[in-house]
Design a protein around this motif. Sequence first.
Motif, PDB file in Angstrom:
ATOM      1  N   VAL A 150       0.829  -1.206   0.000  1.00 31.14           N
ATOM      2  CA  VAL A 150       0.000   0.000   0.000  1.00 31.14           C
ATOM      3  C   VAL A 150       0.864   1.258   0.000  1.00 31.14           C
ATOM      4  O   VAL A 150       0.418   2.324  -0.418  1.00 31.14           O
ATOM      5  N   LEU A 151       2.124   1.140   0.438  1.00 32.06           N
ATOM      6  CA  LEU A 151       3.006   2.304   0.450  1.00 32.06           C
ATOM      7  C   LEU A 151       3.138   2.914  -0.938  1.00 32.06           C
ATOM      8  O   LEU A 151       3.164   4.139  -1.090  1.00 32.06           O
ATOM      9  N   ASP A 152       3.230   2.077  -1.958  1.00 33.37           N
ATOM     10  CA  ASP A 152       3.329   2.600  -3.326  1.00 33.37           C
ATOM     11  C   ASP A 152       2.099   3.413  -3.698  1.00 33.37           C
ATOM     12  O   ASP A 152       2.193   4.396  -4.440  1.00 33.37           O
ATOM     13  N   LEU A 153       0.928   3.011  -3.189  1.00 32.93           N
ATOM     14  CA  LEU A 153      -0.306   3.715  -3.532  1.00 32.93           C
ATOM     15  C   LEU A 153      -0.384   5.096  -2.885  1.00 32.93           C
ATOM     16  O   LEU A 153      -1.180   5.933  -3.305  1.00 32.93           O
ATOM     17  N   MET A 154       0.444   5.328  -1.865  1.00 35.76           N
ATOM     18  CA  MET A 154       0.440   6.624  -1.188  1.00 35.76           C
ATOM     19  C   MET A 154       1.186   7.689  -1.988  1.00 35.76           C
ATOM     20  O   MET A 154       1.088   8.873  -1.683  1.00 35.76           O
ATOM     21  N   ILE A 155       1.968   7.277  -2.978  1.00 28.93           N
ATOM     22  CA  ILE A 155       2.724   8.237  -3.787  1.00 28.93           C
ATOM     23  C   ILE A 155       1.770   8.852  -4.802  1.00 28.93           C
ATOM     24  O   ILE A 155       1.462   8.259  -5.833  1.00 28.93           O
ATOM     25  N   GLY A 156       1.276  10.022  -4.483  1.00 33.97           N
ATOM     26  CA  GLY A 156       0.315  10.701  -5.338  1.00 33.97           C
ATOM     27  C   GLY A 156      -0.135  12.004  -4.709  1.00 33.97           C
ATOM     28  O   GLY A 156       0.208  12.327  -3.566  1.00 33.97           O
ATOM     29  N   GLN A 157      -0.931  12.757  -5.448  1.00 31.28           N
ATOM     30  CA  GLN A 157      -1.351  14.080  -5.014  1.00 31.28           C
ATOM     31  C   GLN A 157      -2.204  14.043  -3.744  1.00 31.28           C
ATOM     32  O   GLN A 157      -2.198  15.001  -2.974  1.00 31.28           O
ATOM     33  N   THR A 158      -2.930  12.973  -3.521  1.00 28.62           N
ATOM     34  CA  THR A 158      -3.812  12.903  -2.348  1.00 28.62           C
ATOM     35  C   THR A 158      -3.031  13.118  -1.064  1.00 28.62           C
ATOM     36  O   THR A 158      -3.377  13.975  -0.232  1.00 28.62           O
ATOM     37  N   PHE A 159      -1.946  12.353  -0.865  1.00 24.86           N
ATOM     38  CA  PHE A 159      -1.157  12.481   0.358  1.00 24.86           C
ATOM     39  C   PHE A 159      -0.198  13.665   0.292  1.00 24.86           C
ATOM     40  O   PHE A 159       0.059  14.309   1.310  1.00 24.86           O
ATOM     41  N   ILE A 160       0.321  13.970  -0.876  1.00 24.83           N
ATOM     42  CA  ILE A 160       1.279  15.078  -0.977  1.00 24.83           C
ATOM     43  C   ILE A 160       0.613  16.413  -0.677  1.00 24.83           C
ATOM     44  O   ILE A 160       1.171  17.257   0.032  1.00 24.83           O
ATOM     45  N   THR A 161      -0.594  16.620  -1.185  1.00 23.85           N
ATOM     46  CA  THR A 161      -1.277  17.901  -0.977  1.00 23.85           C
ATOM     47  C   THR A 161      -2.136  17.916   0.277  1.00 23.85           C
ATOM     48  O   THR A 161      -2.658  18.962   0.650  1.00 23.85           O
ATOM     49  N   GLY A 162      -2.282  16.756   0.935  1.00 27.52           N
ATOM     50  CA  GLY A 162      -3.072  16.719   2.163  1.00 27.52           C
ATOM     51  C   GLY A 162      -4.561  16.791   1.926  1.00 27.52           C
ATOM     52  O   GLY A 162      -5.292  17.428   2.700  1.00 27.52           O
ATOM     53  N   ASP A 163      -5.043  16.160   0.867  1.00 28.80           N
ATOM     54  CA  ASP A 163      -6.473  16.113   0.559  1.00 28.80           C
ATOM     55  C   ASP A 163      -7.174  15.248   1.600  1.00 28.80           C
ATOM     56  O   ASP A 163      -7.202  14.027   1.502  1.00 28.80           O
ATOM     57  N   GLU A 164      -7.748  15.905   2.637  1.00 28.87           N
ATOM     58  CA  GLU A 164      -8.273  15.170   3.784  1.00 28.87           C
ATOM     59  C   GLU A 164      -9.364  14.183   3.393  1.00 28.87           C
ATOM     60  O   GLU A 164      -9.360  13.037   3.860  1.00 28.87           O
ATOM     61  N   ALA A 165     -10.290  14.594   2.550  1.00 28.73           N
ATOM     62  CA  ALA A 165     -11.359  13.689   2.132  1.00 28.73           C
ATOM     63  C   ALA A 165     -10.783  12.488   1.391  1.00 28.73           C
ATOM     64  O   ALA A 165     -11.195  11.340   1.611  1.00 28.73           O
ATOM     65  N   GLY A 166      -9.813  12.742   0.509  1.00 29.60           N
ATOM     66  CA  GLY A 166      -9.194  11.652  -0.230  1.00 29.60           C
ATOM     67  C   GLY A 166      -8.402  10.721   0.660  1.00 29.60           C
ATOM     68  O   GLY A 166      -8.411   9.492   0.470  1.00 29.60           O
ATOM     69  N   ILE A 167      -7.717  11.287   1.656  1.00 26.81           N
ATOM     70  CA  ILE A 167      -6.939  10.471   2.586  1.00 26.81           C
ATOM     71  C   ILE A 167      -7.852   9.570   3.406  1.00 26.81           C
ATOM     72  O   ILE A 167      -7.581   8.377   3.594  1.00 26.81           O
ATOM     73  N   ARG A 168      -8.967  10.123   3.893  1.00 27.10           N
ATOM     74  CA  ARG A 168      -9.900   9.319   4.684  1.00 27.10           C
ATOM     75  C   ARG A 168     -10.494   8.187   3.835  1.00 27.10           C
ATOM     76  O   ARG A 168     -10.660   7.060   4.319  1.00 27.10           O
ATOM     77  N   LYS A 169     -10.805   8.473   2.594  1.00 27.07           N
ATOM     78  CA  LYS A 169     -11.326   7.441   1.692  1.00 27.07           C
ATOM     79  C   LYS A 169     -10.270   6.362   1.471  1.00 27.07           C
ATOM     80  O   LYS A 169     -10.578   5.163   1.473  1.00 27.07           O
TER      81      LYS A 169
END
Length: 225
Positions: A31-50
């Motif tokens: 799952v670590l590979d899936l974290m490399i993207g705009q969701t975690f980099i920009t701190g998109d809270e809704a996207g992170i929770r999803k």
Amino acid sequence: MKDCDFETDTLTLVVRFGNGEVSQRVIQKGVLDLMIGQTFITGDEAGIRKFLDAQSQPAETLAPVHYGLVVVDYQSKRVSTMQGYCSLTRKLPEYFGLTYSDPAEVAVEEKQRYQELIWDSRLSYGSRHGNDIALSVIGENYDDLCLSMREEMRKPDSRVCIMIDWHPMRVVAYNDTLDGCLNLKGDLADDGFEFSDLDEASWDSWFNSKQIEEGPKPNQVSFGR
């Protein structure tokens, strides 16, 4: 998360949102590979929770398990990573060149994540054997990137890797050693993370396991309670 065995190949993922809320989760290492993207980099809270709902389960402790610990802290703007599975800031040509024989085979979700990083100028060519210094920003599309990496892999003296820019987040990697674990826990405490008695017991167990792996050192004592 469906079809997921959390008995092995897991690590702890901790996210502290901007409002101070801390979410402790367990994820499979892939799952670590899936974290490399705009969701975690920009701190998109809704996207992170999803993402957390789909890819993780609740963790009992704020402490490393199995492969280690990753802490994404949107208050300190720092990603603390101590795990031996993958880098969050660089990928070798093999990642783009060998995983798929044809760019069309890339999963749509993965392709979109990396395409967004290209559009935002977050991917750059770097030296795989030198310091983490970006050489040039990647401006082509993801399919072209895969093709260029397969070409790169044909070179016997290839020195290129792909670097990922997490700005404004800063990624700090800790060695999976006793000293690395101590430094990580100390830095988290300095940033205001609080550890319960159960957390402390889990950290002590982790410290002792590292001490056993590395062998005795002068003036070193047990961390067991």
